[in-house]
Design a protein around this motif. Structure first.
Motif, PDB file in Angstrom:
ATOM      1  N   ASP A 168       0.885  -1.167   0.000  1.00  0.00           N
ATOM      2  CA  ASP A 168       0.000   0.000   0.000  1.00  0.00           C
ATOM      3  C   ASP A 168       0.920   1.213   0.000  1.00  0.00           C
ATOM      4  O   ASP A 168       1.450   1.619   1.036  1.00  0.00           O
ATOM      5  N   ASN A 169       1.160   1.770  -1.184  1.00  0.00           N
ATOM      6  CA  ASN A 169       2.214   2.775  -1.333  1.00  0.00           C
ATOM      7  C   ASN A 169       1.883   4.102  -0.665  1.00  0.00           C
ATOM      8  O   ASN A 169       2.789   4.829  -0.261  1.00  0.00           O
ATOM      9  N   TRP A 170       0.605   4.416  -0.546  1.00  0.00           N
ATOM     10  CA  TRP A 170       0.227   5.623   0.178  1.00  0.00           C
ATOM     11  C   TRP A 170       0.648   5.511   1.643  1.00  0.00           C
ATOM     12  O   TRP A 170       1.190   6.455   2.220  1.00  0.00           O
ATOM     13  N   LYS A 171       0.466   4.314   2.212  1.00  0.00           N
ATOM     14  CA  LYS A 171       0.892   4.091   3.597  1.00  0.00           C
ATOM     15  C   LYS A 171       2.415   4.108   3.719  1.00  0.00           C
ATOM     16  O   LYS A 171       2.959   4.528   4.742  1.00  0.00           O
ATOM     17  N   ASN A 201       3.737   3.387  -7.982  1.00  0.00           N
ATOM     18  CA  ASN A 201       4.033   3.205  -6.564  1.00  0.00           C
ATOM     19  C   ASN A 201       4.838   4.384  -6.021  1.00  0.00           C
ATOM     20  O   ASN A 201       4.596   4.868  -4.912  1.00  0.00           O
ATOM     21  N   SER A 330      -2.405  -6.648  -1.365  1.00  0.00           N
ATOM     22  CA  SER A 330      -1.645  -5.582  -0.723  1.00  0.00           C
ATOM     23  C   SER A 330      -0.945  -6.176   0.493  1.00  0.00           C
ATOM     24  O   SER A 330      -1.597  -6.605   1.448  1.00  0.00           O
TER      25      SER A 330
END
Length: 341
Positions: A168-171, A201, A330
């Motif tokens: 989860d690239n935002w995280k 990503n 994910s």
């Protein structure tokens, strides 16, 4: 007392007759049921576990899958290739006929051409690639041919449904921001290195980073990202430029490729006290950098779990009724400092 077939049936949530079919005639049993019985046998220590494995091995379907990774001279992809081959060999539900290639040329036209070529001989394909119309067009061609396609590490899009295995690239970005916020001795400028904004990503990493600071600490200044084009030499040059232009910089987020060049530059520079550097992936160069203090923190893919999820997703992409059901997985990421490597 040894677990019986009845115990195994109860643990797997199936009938005794189904367990008997899995052992004696697994070809007539759905793959998901075979998996459930095998898992239950492992969990309860069923005495016939070897027989079940042997029966499933004999009757296993063959899945021909293709995987396209980036340059083999990059430590991360070389390690990932080893992990994927091991996961394919150990996969128990189907026999994996694996085609694995490393692409030295990362140009969109070359990636698209290799994707089409591998897709002609495989039923499922996964690749690491930058988002580009040429790549999307090649994915659509494969989907029309009935070949399942998944993006690895970086999500990919096309007109049809594309799977994904990665973080989860935002995280990831928000976690990096949390590290700067908590570890920097005082707020200041944070430099950002990305390989290429077409890697979705990396773009999401930056979005998450900025999102965190907008929410929690406006005293930090996030500099415009510099592109390394996945090159160690360029990453070194960009790091030197950032520190030369901003000697008061408080930290550096290395979000894309070329991290070995950034590490080399950081080692040679006179950094401010309390400088914080956050990098990507645990491999020998980043491990050494954590030990000697060049890197403060590393966010990494769980290599073994990543490889297994990739093989499992590709193997299951085609249903028994001929439909394609790509998976989106994910994974939880690992965090390393000098104290836990």
């Amino acid at each position: 007392m040894r677990p019986t077939i009845k115990d195994l049936a109860e643990a797997a949530g199936v009938s005794v007759s189904t367990v008997n079919r899995v052992i004696n005639n697994p070809g007539v049993v759905r793959r998901s049921t075979q998996e459930a019985v095998l898992r239950a046998a492992e969990e309860i220590g069923f005495y016939g576990l070897v027989s079940i494995r042997r029966a499933l091995e004999t009757k296993r379907e063959v899945r021909k899958i293709g995987i396209l990774l980036q340059q083999e001279n990059r430590v991360f992809y070389r390690d990932l290739g080893v992990a994927i081959r091991r996961a394919a060999e150990q996969y128990e539900i189907a026999k994996i006929d694996l085609v694995l290639e490393f692409m030295n040329d990362l140009s969109p036209d070359y990636v698209a051409s290799r994707l089409r070529a591998v897709g002609k001989v495989c039923e499922s394909v996964a690749l690491v690639a930058a988002e580009h119309p040429l790549v999307s067009d090649a994915i659509d061609d494969l989907l029309e041919m009935g070949v399942a396609v998944s993006g690895l590490i970086a999500p990919l899009t096309a007109r049809g449904s594309v799977g994904y295995v990665g973080l989860d690239n935002w995280k990831v970005g928000r976690t990096a921001a949390w590290a700067f916020n908590k570890m920097c001795s005082r707020p200041g400028k944070i430099g950002i290195l990305v390989g290429n904004h077409r890697y979705r990503n990396q773009d999401m990493n930056e979005s998450g980073l900025r999102s965190y600071f907008r929410e929690y600490n406006h005293a930090f200044t996030l500099l415009e990202p510099r592109s390394t084009y996945e090159s160690a030499a360029v990453a070194r040059e960009m790091t030197e430029q950032l520190l030369g232009e901003h000697p008061d910089m408080r930290g550096l987020f290395i979000s894309g490729g070329g991290i070995t060049g950034a590490i080399a530059a950081l080692r040679d520079m006179d950094l401010a006290d309390g400088f914080v550097s956050v990098g990507y992936e645990l491999m020998e160069p980043t491990r050494r950098a954590l030990i000697d203090g060049t890197l403060t923190l590393v966010i990494a893919h769980p290599m073994t779990a990543f490889a297994r999820a990739t093989i499992d997703g590709l193997a299951k992409a085609h249903g028994s009724d001929g439909t394609i059901a790509v998976q989106n997985t994910s994974l939880g990421f690992e965090i390393y400092t000098s104290e836990n490597i």
